[in-house]
Design an enzyme around this catalytic site. Sequence first.
Site, PDB file in Angstrom:
ATOM      1  CD1 TRP A 102      -2.264  -2.118   1.506  1.00 25.34           C
ATOM      2  CD2 TRP A 102      -3.081  -0.843  -0.085  1.00 25.34           C
ATOM      3  NE1 TRP A 102      -3.534  -2.777   1.009  1.00 25.34           N
ATOM      4  CE2 TRP A 102      -3.854  -1.908  -0.103  1.00 25.34           C
ATOM      5  CE3 TRP A 102      -3.374  -0.083  -1.144  1.00 25.34           C
ATOM      6  CZ2 TRP A 102      -5.089  -2.226  -0.963  1.00 25.34           C
ATOM      7  CZ3 TRP A 102      -4.368  -0.208  -2.206  1.00 25.34           C
ATOM      8  CH2 TRP A 102      -5.208  -1.230  -1.944  1.00 25.34           C
ATOM      9  CG  ASP A 174      -3.154   4.137   4.180  1.00 29.05           C
ATOM     10  OD1 ASP A 174      -4.305   3.724   4.692  1.00 29.05           O
ATOM     11  OD2 ASP A 174      -2.697   3.605   3.049  1.00 29.05           O
ATOM     12  CE  LYS A 198      -8.769  -2.639   3.428  1.00 28.27           C
ATOM     13  NZ  LYS A 198      -8.005  -1.842   2.490  1.00 28.27           N
TER      14      LYS A 198
HETATM   15  C1  LIG Z   1      -7.647  -1.171   1.548  1.00 28.65           C
HETATM   16  C2  LIG Z   1      -6.199  -0.187   1.639  1.00 28.65           C
HETATM   17  C3  LIG Z   1      -6.199   0.755   0.945  1.00 28.65           C
HETATM   18  C4  LIG Z   1      -7.093   1.266  -0.263  1.00 28.65           C
HETATM   19  O1  LIG Z   1      -8.437   1.108   0.191  1.00 28.65           O
HETATM   20  P1  LIG Z   1      -9.504   1.477  -0.980  1.00 28.65           P
HETATM   21  O2  LIG Z   1     -10.805   1.803  -0.320  1.00 28.65           O
HETATM   22  O3  LIG Z   1      -9.812   0.315  -1.875  1.00 28.65           O
HETATM   23  O4  LIG Z   1      -8.959   2.461  -2.024  1.00 28.65           O
HETATM   24  C5  LIG Z   1      -5.217   1.757   1.047  1.00 28.65           C
HETATM   25  N1  LIG Z   1      -4.310   1.758   2.067  1.00 28.65           N
HETATM   26  C6  LIG Z   1      -4.501   0.706   3.183  1.00 28.65           C
HETATM   27  C7  LIG Z   1      -3.469   0.319   4.053  1.00 28.65           C
HETATM   28  C8  LIG Z   1      -5.513  -0.317   2.899  1.00 28.65           C
HETATM   29  O5  LIG Z   1      -5.422  -1.495   3.613  1.00 28.65           O
END
Ligand SMILES: *Cc1c(COP(=O)(O)O)cnc(C)c1O
Length: 362
Positions: A102, A174, A198
């Site tokens: 990511w 993030d 998540k």
């Molecule tokens: C799932 C995830 C993303 C991407 O999320 P989307 O909503 O699909 O754009 C970005 N960073 C991390 C750490 C993730 O787990």
Amino acid sequence: MTAPFNFSAGPAMLPGAVLARAQEELRSWRGSGISVMEISHRDPAFMQMAAKAEQDLRELMAVPDNYQVLFMHGGGRGQFSAVPQNIAGQNDTVDYLNGGIWSDFAIREAQKYVARVNVVGGLIDTPQGRAIAPVTDWQLRDDAAYFHYCPNETVDGIALHTIPEQVQAPLVADMSSSILSEPLDVKRFGIIYAGAQKNIGPSGFAIAIVRDDLLGRAQTTASTVMDYTVQAKERSMYNTPNTWAWYLSGLVFEWLKEQGGVAAMGEVNQRKADLLYQTIDSSEFYRNPVHPDYRSKMNVPFLLADDSLDADFLRQAEQQGLLGLKGHRYVGGMRASIYNAMPLAGVEQLVEFMRDFEQKHA
Ligand SMILES: *Cc1c(COP(=O)(O)O)cnc(C)c1O
């Protein structure tokens, strides 16, 4: 049949109590005779609900008053472009730690909006497994507009458990797969963001927690819906927000408060992770490739010694109501995502299945 346990990485399991309540309220929200999806976001009842969701999140995370809590569009990746457009100039340099897949995506997106993305360091292989280069080895730039990292790499199952101290530039994190999973010192950060699917709610939605001094810096070409300053001024209602996601996230925040908040979640999450890693480490049959100090408490990847058994493992797990265990398509193997909504009982059932499967096939 009892309800399955869903180990999907995202969209992920939601608390049963939250879904039950959403179902109960679906056709008639607060006695209105219509659903929450069918009313104006300017309706006082909706605005009140939206404000309460924000307040609950602020309480849960102990967000200081000099931070905006924004409810954004576009999930986690939307923030990959929002961050550079909002707090760096087109001629600026920004620092990124490349701790996994990511982070890598975030780096590539940032390259579109700033002159230079400096990768300060990244993954290293050690005798004890994959790790992140120590902070003393990072090539930080004094002139970086911000420093970006991903404390929990969802695909790799790698986590940085301490907030980097040495970094002078505003910290941007993030936290898509780790937000609300344990107590966090928000004031150490310039920006915290997370895609919702998540540990919060539905996909396509994101939370951004932005320190006030970082507002007012957006590039003139920045997309208005992604502009933190505009969204802060408009209370995240510059355009129509994802009202359903906001509502459902609000239910999750209420549920989290009932569970005892992030401190209580953190304890359960630690027990879940310990149980799973102990099961993996005490067997010759399963293996986790990550250095013990860098293991994620949310996403636990593991490999079978004999990968020809992968399909069998997944099929039998599914038959027992253990869903979503297939590893990410980039890395293969298995991955158990054990976010807040996954109860300890789910992990207990998983490790029992794993021991059973090992006995039959080792
Ligand atoms: C799932 C995830 C993303 C991407 O999320 P989307 O909503 O699909 O754009 C970005 N960073 C991390 C750490 C993730 O787990």
